[in-house]
Every structure is written in C-alpha cells, then in structure tokens.
Design a protein around this motif. Structure first.
Motif, PDB file in Angstrom:
ATOM      1  N   GLU A  77       0.871  -1.171   0.000  1.00  0.00           N
ATOM      2  CA  GLU A  77       0.000   0.000   0.000  1.00  0.00           C
ATOM      3  C   GLU A  77       0.906   1.219   0.000  1.00  0.00           C
ATOM      4  O   GLU A  77       1.813   1.320   0.826  1.00  0.00           O
ATOM      5  N   THR A  78       0.655   2.123  -0.931  1.00  0.00           N
ATOM      6  CA  THR A  78       1.536   3.275  -1.053  1.00  0.00           C
ATOM      7  C   THR A  78       0.748   4.540  -1.360  1.00  0.00           C
ATOM      8  O   THR A  78      -0.334   4.483  -1.937  1.00  0.00           O
ATOM      9  N   GLU A  89      -3.077   0.097  -3.794  1.00  0.00           N
ATOM     10  CA  GLU A  89      -2.557  -1.250  -3.579  1.00  0.00           C
ATOM     11  C   GLU A  89      -1.855  -1.743  -4.838  1.00  0.00           C
ATOM     12  O   GLU A  89      -2.374  -1.607  -5.937  1.00  0.00           O
ATOM     13  N   LYS A 128      -3.489   8.039  -1.227  1.00  0.00           N
ATOM     14  CA  LYS A 128      -4.745   7.378  -1.585  1.00  0.00           C
ATOM     15  C   LYS A 128      -4.726   5.884  -1.275  1.00  0.00           C
ATOM     16  O   LYS A 128      -5.649   5.169  -1.621  1.00  0.00           O
ATOM     17  N   LYS A 129      -3.661   5.418  -0.643  1.00  0.00           N
ATOM     18  CA  LYS A 129      -3.527   4.010  -0.252  1.00  0.00           C
ATOM     19  C   LYS A 129      -3.694   3.068  -1.442  1.00  0.00           C
ATOM     20  O   LYS A 129      -4.448   2.108  -1.418  1.00  0.00           O
TER      21      LYS A 129
END
Length: 90
Positions: free
Chosen positions: A66-67, A73, A70-71
């Motif tokens: 998760e980055t 995936e 805005k999370k």
C-alpha cells in the motif's frame, strides 16, 4: 617441472578471486535471503524500483503493498523488495 611451477602460480590467483569476489557475494545473497524470509505484514519497505510502501498482505512469493496518500494497492513479487525500512527513534 615447468608446468608444475606455472600451475603453482595459478593457485594464488584462484584463491584471491574466491576471497575477494565469490565469498562476499555469497554473504550478500545470504543476507538478502534472510531479509526476504523475515518480511511481515506492516513492514515498511522500499522496492528495487524505488517505491516506498507498507506491506498489507503476503501470499507465497506475492506481496501486496500500500503506497501513497490514496492508499493505492500494488502486487509485487517478493524478490522486488530492496530493503525493510526501520522506524527511526526520536
């Protein structure tokens, strides 16, 4: 006898090659293998592509990370992890 002396000169070259190139590479490979085997959900990582992320799922050789704000995936392969980022203590 001359062949023996030239062979004797070749042995130190092989020894130097082994201790300066092969042995350090084996140590690095072992360290990387241990790091990849110790990955856990929640670890912050950096991929070989430079993506900083947090692990949210591990399934065999696939890791979901998760980055970003805005999370987002992303699914990556385990070997694509470059390092685990340790939180710094203040």
């Amino acid at each position: 006898m001359e062949a023996f002396s030239s062979l004797l000169m070749f042995v130190p070259v092989i020894a130097v090659f082994y201790f300066m190139i092969i042995l350090p590479q084996k140590k690095r490979d072992k360290k990387i293998k241990e790091m990849l085997g110790a990955l856990n959900v929640g670890d912050n990582i950096i991929t070989i592509g430079g993506i900083a992320a947090r692990i949210i799922n591990i399934k065999d050789d696939e890791i979901t990370i998760e980055t970003g704000i805005k999370k987002t995936e992303i699914v990556i392969l385990r070997w694509a992890v470059k390092e685990v980022v340790k939180p710094t203590e203040i």
